[in-house]
Design a protein around this motif. Structure first.
Motif, PDB file in Angstrom:
ATOM      1  N   GLU A 178       0.825  -1.207   0.000  1.00  0.00           N
ATOM      2  CA  GLU A 178       0.000   0.000   0.000  1.00  0.00           C
ATOM      3  C   GLU A 178       0.863   1.261   0.000  1.00  0.00           C
ATOM      4  O   GLU A 178       0.514   2.257  -0.656  1.00  0.00           O
ATOM      5  CB  GLU A 178      -0.936  -0.011   1.204  1.00  0.00           C
ATOM      6  CG  GLU A 178      -2.085  -1.003   1.072  1.00  0.00           C
ATOM      7  CD  GLU A 178      -3.088  -0.842   2.186  1.00  0.00           C
ATOM      8  OE1 GLU A 178      -2.805  -0.065   3.131  1.00  0.00           O
ATOM      9  OE2 GLU A 178      -4.158  -1.488   2.124  1.00  0.00           O
ATOM     10  N   THR A 179       1.983   1.230   0.731  1.00  0.00           N
ATOM     11  CA  THR A 179       2.880   2.398   0.732  1.00  0.00           C
ATOM     12  C   THR A 179       3.432   2.650  -0.661  1.00  0.00           C
ATOM     13  O   THR A 179       3.479   3.799  -1.130  1.00  0.00           O
ATOM     14  CB  THR A 179       4.028   2.168   1.720  1.00  0.00           C
ATOM     15  OG1 THR A 179       3.487   1.942   3.025  1.00  0.00           O
ATOM     16  CG2 THR A 179       4.943   3.376   1.771  1.00  0.00           C
ATOM     17  N   ALA A 180       3.843   1.566  -1.339  1.00  0.00           N
ATOM     18  CA  ALA A 180       4.361   1.724  -2.698  1.00  0.00           C
ATOM     19  C   ALA A 180       3.269   2.141  -3.668  1.00  0.00           C
ATOM     20  O   ALA A 180       3.493   2.962  -4.566  1.00  0.00           O
ATOM     21  CB  ALA A 180       5.004   0.415  -3.155  1.00  0.00           C
ATOM     22  N   ALA A 181       2.057   1.601  -3.490  1.00  0.00           N
ATOM     23  CA  ALA A 181       0.969   1.925  -4.413  1.00  0.00           C
ATOM     24  C   ALA A 181       0.502   3.368  -4.247  1.00  0.00           C
ATOM     25  O   ALA A 181       0.145   4.030  -5.234  1.00  0.00           O
ATOM     26  CB  ALA A 181      -0.203   0.967  -4.195  1.00  0.00           C
ATOM     27  N   GLU A 182       0.484   3.860  -3.026  1.00  0.00           N
ATOM     28  CA  GLU A 182       0.082   5.246  -2.820  1.00  0.00           C
ATOM     29  C   GLU A 182       1.086   6.221  -3.419  1.00  0.00           C
ATOM     30  O   GLU A 182       0.713   7.255  -3.979  1.00  0.00           O
ATOM     31  CB  GLU A 182      -0.087   5.517  -1.322  1.00  0.00           C
ATOM     32  CG  GLU A 182      -1.252   4.795  -0.678  1.00  0.00           C
ATOM     33  CD  GLU A 182      -2.594   5.292  -1.192  1.00  0.00           C
ATOM     34  OE1 GLU A 182      -2.653   6.436  -1.699  1.00  0.00           O
ATOM     35  OE2 GLU A 182      -3.580   4.546  -1.092  1.00  0.00           O
TER      36      GLU A 182
END
Length: 532
Positions: A178-182
């Motif tokens: 999620e951190t990378a996707a955001e």
């Protein structure tokens, strides 16, 4: 290219200038400190050019001597850098090939030739070597160090996600993804992992928002993005169907706009309309999808739309579906089932046999067995259809990654993949070696069917038609009649040969499906009397 063009223009300008002076001859007189100097204009121009050339050559020599220490230092620095990058390249290739020893050696050499704080690829090589050697704690520390550098942040998150997934730390893997996707929705692995996690948790709004970001970032093409969004909207509509029918209806209709043949979306939309007592719109939605994708779940929902309908009313609705999609197996089966419920056995048998000739399937023969049981109760014919059902191909179902489900699901319970379920025959339920086509099998099943037992006229020697071998070449004949009258049975008995044929199922009197031969019983009684 610019320098060459500038040089050509300068040469042309000099040639033009000297040509202009040659066409206009003249003399130049210079009086300097009491001395008179006379010369032609051509000589004067040549002297000026020579002075300029000497001045430029001298300036170049002085500049070269002044900057020579820096040039020498830069030469050796470039040479060292090239050797370091060569070692780094060799180490990355070795890490990709799984050669941990060579990768570690090249990493140490690259560190000696390059500065680790200025070249992030050294950390990448160290992390890959640590992973190959099984030193996962050191690898995680290196990946964590990469996340602090903006250039290697995405690579570090990727490494941490892989390590967390390897250790089955799903919550940590979800956070890294999620951190990378955001930060970077264009990363396929991060977007896919985050989308799967949100779908498993039922966070459909967050999943749809992430999918829209992927579409804007051109990670997915338009067709794939529309299909996945339709699946997410359908899943969201199913969750809201009980509590918020209007919201479920809107989401399902929006899903149908993106994927017009999505069967679960049509069913949810129809159920939402029915909860609002809007039968006309519900039927219209189901009919539109039925034209594109005839599905048994659509047919069942369409027939049961009104709870107060009689069996005859449901038969009329089934015939309406058949009119919308003719020459289709599902259309024939739904009419046959409705006719069976309405006790119209002749129509049910005709439609079921037509479906059997079109597609040999388990559901078709089981329906024929139900029709036989409801109409005649002939156990021989019922067992015949049951045997054909065992040999026929299995019915399609919702299948995803080898898992068979009774209902459609938005994600696979095995892998978590979105839109994984397909309506098809399960691989582990495929029929065995096929010796003949489905049409030939259906024709053979109808031809070898035992005659219906008659109650109007007692036929003494009524026998079934001998079984045709499976290797016999089938001729194109008209479909066999569904029922056999007593007169036809008597004519067939009279035309039979003198040799007594074998019964269709087993031998009398062990098999209750075959009528005991009265003549054979009399012969047995006479033989017993002779013994006494």
């Amino acid at each position: 290219m610019t320098r060459i063009l500038f040089f050509i223009l300068a040469v042309l300008a000099l040639g033009f200038g000297f040509g202009w002076l040659a066409d206009r001859p003249g003399s130049l007189s210079i009086l300097w400190q009491g001395q008179l100097i006379e010369m032609s204009l051509m000589v004067a121009a040549s002297i000026v050019l020579l002075i300029v050339a000497v001045f430029m050559l001298g300036w170049w020599f002085i500049r070269t001597v002044w900057t020579s220490p820096h040039s020498v230092r830069r030469y050796f620095r470039a040479r060292t850098r090239d050797r370091g990058y060569q070692a780094l390249s060799t180490g990355l290739i070795a890490a990709g090939a799984g050669n941990a020893a060579l990768a570690r050696k090249m990493s140490a050499r690259a560190r000696g030739l390059l500065r680790a704080d200025q070249e992030p690829l050294i950390l990448v090589l160290d992390a890959q070597a640590a992973v190959i050697e099984g030193r996962h704690d050191e690898a995680r520390q290196l990946f964590q160090q990469m996340t602090e550098d903006p250039e290697t942040r995405e690579l570090g998150l990727r490494g941490l996600y892989v390590e967390a997934d390897r250790l089955a730390a799903h919550e940590a893997a979800r956070q890294y993804a999620e951190t990378a996707a955001e930060a970077a929705p264009y990363l396929p692995w991060a977007a896919k992992a985050t989308l799967e996690h949100r779908c498993r948790a039922g966070h459909w709004d967050d999943a749809i928002r992430l999918l829209d970001q992927q579409r804007v970032a051109h990670v997915l093409n338009r067709a794939e993005a529309d299909r996945l969004k339709a699946v997410l909207l359908t899943a969201k509509a199913e969750d809201h169907l009980e509590g918020q029918p209007s919201a479920a209806r809107d989401n399902a209709l929006q899903a149908l706009k993106l994927a017009k043949d999505l069967v679960p979306a049509a069913i949810v939309a129809a159920k939402a309309y029915l909860r609002e007592d809007n039968l006309r719109r519900a039927s219209n939605v189901l009919e539109q999808v039925w034209k594109l994708n005839p599905h048994p779940e659509i047919a069942r929902t369409y027939l049961r739309a009104r709870s107060g309908d009689s069996a005859v009313d449901r038969l009329k609705r089934a015939e309406r579906l058949e009119a919308l999609r003719t020459n289709n197996t599902e259309s024939l089966l739904i009419v046959a089932e409705a006719a069976l419920d309405a006790q119209e056995f002749e129509k049910a048998r005709a439609k079921a046999e037509a479906a059997a000739r079109m597609e040999s399937r388990e559901r078709v023969y089981l329906l024929l067995a139900d029709i036989e049981e409801a109409e005649t109760g002939d156990q021989g014919r019922i067992r015949h259809w049951m045997a054909q059902a065992l040999k026929a191909g299995r019915d399609p179902a919702w299948v995803a990654d080898g898992h068979v489900s009774d209902k459609w699901l938005p994600v696979s319970p095995v892998t978590g993949r979105l839109d994984a379920f397909e309506w098809k025959v399960p691989f582990d339920q495929l029929e065995g070696p096929v010796e003949e086509s489905s049409l030939g099998a259906a024709a053979l099943a109808l031809e070898t069917l035992p005659p219906v037992k008659t109650t109007e006229i007692e036929v003494e020697a009524q026998k079934p038609t001998p079984v045709v071998e499976a290797t016999t070449v089938l001729k194109e004949v008209e479909p066999a009649p569904a029922r056999t009258t007593a007169k036809q049975a008597g004519d067939r008995t009279a035309a039979a040969p003198a040799k007594e044929p074998e019964p269709f199922f087993g031998h009398a009197p062990d098999d209750p499906g075959v009528r005991k031969d009265e003549r054979r019983s009399e012969a047995e009684q006479k033989s017993r009397m002779k013994l006494f």
